[in-house]
Structures are given as C-alpha cells and as structure tokens.
Design a protein around this motif. Structure first.
Motif, PDB file in Angstrom:
ATOM      1  N   LEU A 158       0.830  -1.203   0.000  1.00 21.29           N
ATOM      2  CA  LEU A 158       0.000   0.000   0.000  1.00 21.29           C
ATOM      3  C   LEU A 158       0.864   1.252   0.000  1.00 21.29           C
ATOM      4  CD1 LEU A 158      -2.822   1.182   0.113  1.00 21.29           C
ATOM      5  CD2 LEU A 158      -2.812   0.818   2.582  1.00 21.29           C
ATOM      6  N   MET A 159       1.903   1.260   0.812  1.00 19.05           N
ATOM      7  CA  MET A 159       2.810   2.399   0.856  1.00 19.05           C
ATOM      8  C   MET A 159       3.463   2.620  -0.515  1.00 19.05           C
ATOM      9  SD  MET A 159       6.064   3.086   3.307  1.00 19.05           S
ATOM     10  CE  MET A 159       7.137   2.015   2.387  1.00 19.05           C
ATOM     11  N   MET A 160       3.913   1.551  -1.142  1.00 18.74           N
ATOM     12  CA  MET A 160       4.538   1.663  -2.468  1.00 18.74           C
ATOM     13  C   MET A 160       3.528   2.153  -3.508  1.00 18.74           C
ATOM     14  SD  MET A 160       7.650   1.016  -1.937  1.00 18.74           S
ATOM     15  CE  MET A 160       8.180   1.014  -3.623  1.00 18.74           C
ATOM     16  N   PHE A 161       2.290   1.646  -3.430  1.00 22.29           N
ATOM     17  CA  PHE A 161       1.245   2.099  -4.334  1.00 22.29           C
ATOM     18  C   PHE A 161       1.030   3.606  -4.195  1.00 22.29           C
ATOM     19  CE2 PHE A 161      -3.276   3.327  -4.355  1.00 22.29           C
ATOM     20  CZ  PHE A 161      -3.530   3.249  -5.717  1.00 22.29           C
ATOM     21  N   LEU A 162       0.900   4.090  -2.963  1.00 18.15           N
ATOM     22  CA  LEU A 162       0.663   5.523  -2.743  1.00 18.15           C
ATOM     23  C   LEU A 162       1.797   6.359  -3.303  1.00 18.15           C
ATOM     24  CD1 LEU A 162      -0.690   5.483   0.922  1.00 18.15           C
ATOM     25  CD2 LEU A 162      -2.018   5.714  -1.194  1.00 18.15           C
ATOM     26  N   PRO A 215       8.664   9.548   7.729  1.00 17.23           N
ATOM     27  CA  PRO A 215       8.314   8.828   8.963  1.00 17.23           C
ATOM     28  C   PRO A 215       7.083   9.416   9.664  1.00 17.23           C
ATOM     29  CG  PRO A 215      10.679   9.032   8.803  1.00 17.23           C
ATOM     30  CD  PRO A 215      10.098   9.857   7.669  1.00 17.23           C
ATOM     31  N   ALA A 216       6.891  10.712   9.577  1.00 14.26           N
ATOM     32  CA  ALA A 216       5.724  11.345  10.207  1.00 14.26           C
ATOM     33  C   ALA A 216       4.416  10.882   9.565  1.00 14.26           C
ATOM     34  CB  ALA A 216       5.841  12.864  10.117  1.00 14.26           C
ATOM     35  N   ASP A 246      -3.191   5.310  11.602  1.00 20.62           N
ATOM     36  CA  ASP A 246      -4.499   5.867  11.232  1.00 20.62           C
ATOM     37  C   ASP A 246      -4.547   6.303   9.767  1.00 20.62           C
ATOM     38  OD1 ASP A 246      -5.658   5.409  13.681  1.00 20.62           O
ATOM     39  OD2 ASP A 246      -5.267   7.427  14.436  1.00 20.62           O
ATOM     40  N   ASN A 247      -3.393   6.624   9.199  1.00 23.60           N
ATOM     41  CA  ASN A 247      -3.349   7.013   7.790  1.00 23.60           C
ATOM     42  C   ASN A 247      -3.568   5.837   6.856  1.00 23.60           C
ATOM     43  OD1 ASN A 247      -2.818   9.698   8.370  1.00 23.60           O
ATOM     44  ND2 ASN A 247      -0.613   9.433   8.254  1.00 23.60           N
ATOM     45  N   PHE A 248      -3.368   4.619   7.342  1.00 21.95           N
ATOM     46  CA  PHE A 248      -3.339   3.450   6.467  1.00 21.95           C
ATOM     47  C   PHE A 248      -4.440   2.427   6.712  1.00 21.95           C
ATOM     48  CE2 PHE A 248       0.838   5.249   6.288  1.00 21.95           C
ATOM     49  CZ  PHE A 248       1.187   5.113   4.960  1.00 21.95           C
ATOM     50  N   ARG A 249      -5.248   2.588   7.742  1.00 24.78           N
ATOM     51  CA  ARG A 249      -6.185   1.531   8.104  1.00 24.78           C
ATOM     52  C   ARG A 249      -7.541   1.600   7.422  1.00 24.78           C
ATOM     53  NH1 ARG A 249      -6.916   1.243  14.068  1.00 24.78           N
ATOM     54  NH2 ARG A 249      -4.960   2.310  14.283  1.00 24.78           N
ATOM     55  N   SER A 250      -7.854   2.704   6.748  1.00 28.32           N
ATOM     56  CA  SER A 250      -9.158   2.832   6.084  1.00 28.32           C
ATOM     57  C   SER A 250      -9.010   3.644   4.802  1.00 28.32           C
ATOM     58  CB  SER A 250     -10.166   3.529   7.011  1.00 28.32           C
ATOM     59  OG  SER A 250      -9.818   4.892   7.177  1.00 28.32           O
ATOM     60  N   VAL A 251     -10.008   3.541   3.960  1.00 27.31           N
ATOM     61  CA  VAL A 251     -10.010   4.331   2.725  1.00 27.31           C
ATOM     62  C   VAL A 251      -9.976   5.816   3.067  1.00 27.31           C
ATOM     63  CG1 VAL A 251     -11.367   4.939   0.678  1.00 27.31           C
ATOM     64  CG2 VAL A 251     -11.159   2.540   1.373  1.00 27.31           C
ATOM     65  N   ASN A 252     -10.779   6.250   4.036  1.00 23.63           N
ATOM     66  CA  ASN A 252     -10.787   7.666   4.409  1.00 23.63           C
ATOM     67  C   ASN A 252      -9.426   8.132   4.914  1.00 23.63           C
ATOM     68  OD1 ASN A 252     -13.385   8.264   3.646  1.00 23.63           O
ATOM     69  ND2 ASN A 252     -14.258   7.906   5.664  1.00 23.63           N
ATOM     70  N   GLY A 253      -8.740   7.309   5.688  1.00 19.52           N
ATOM     71  CA  GLY A 253      -7.406   7.666   6.162  1.00 19.52           C
ATOM     72  C   GLY A 253      -6.434   7.840   5.011  1.00 19.52           C
ATOM     73  N   LEU A 254      -6.502   6.949   4.046  1.00 15.65           N
ATOM     74  CA  LEU A 254      -5.622   7.036   2.879  1.00 15.65           C
ATOM     75  C   LEU A 254      -5.931   8.268   2.042  1.00 15.65           C
ATOM     76  CD1 LEU A 254      -5.770   3.272   1.984  1.00 15.65           C
ATOM     77  CD2 LEU A 254      -3.725   4.503   2.731  1.00 15.65           C
TER      78      LEU A 254
END
Length: 81
Positions: free
Chosen positions: A43-47, A57-58, A63-71
């Motif tokens: 997911l990180m690589m996709f983004l 790192p920040a 919370d940024n990665f656990r839901s569609v809204n967070g992403l």
C-alpha cells in the motif's frame, strides 16, 4: 488531486486484496482481518508510485493506512503540501 479521484484509485487498488468484501470508507481493513503487514508495504509503495508522494516517517501513523478515508486524507494532504 481531488478526493473522489483519490478515493476511486485507492478503492481499485484495495479491492483485490480484501477478497471481494465490500468495505465502507471508514472500515478498518486491518482490524477486519482482510489484509496483513505485507499489504501495508504494498500500500505504501502504491501511494508513492500512483500519487507521486514522498512519504516521511511522520506519515507512517497507522491511522493514515487503516481505512479508505485515512488514505484519502493522507494523499490529499500530501498533494496540497
């Protein structure tokens, strides 16, 4: 990047990883057991690749990665920064 555009691309990426389960934008797909830590790296690589982001790192707060809204929040905040 508009929120709706980001949301569509994120949902398209996530869909095959949650085995066809329907997710609400606030559903925590990790807590629901649909994905694992390897998916987090994918997911990180996709983004970074899809949205041309440099994640720091920040940005690595769960919370940024656990839901569609967070992403979507992460992508749109980085795109306007």
């Amino acid at each position: 990047m508009k929120q709706n555009d980001a949301r569509s691309l994120i949902r398209e990426f996530i869909s095959p990883h949650v085995n066809g389960h329907s997710l609400a934008d606030d559903d925590d797909f990790f807590a629901l057991g649909y994905v694992n830590s390897l998916f987090a790296m994918q997911l990180m690589m996709f983004l970074q690749n899809e949205f041309k982001l440099v994640l720091t790192p920040a940005d690595m707060h769960f919370d940024n990665f656990r839901s569609v809204n967070g992403l979507v929040r992460l992508v749109t905040s980085k795109a306007t920064a």
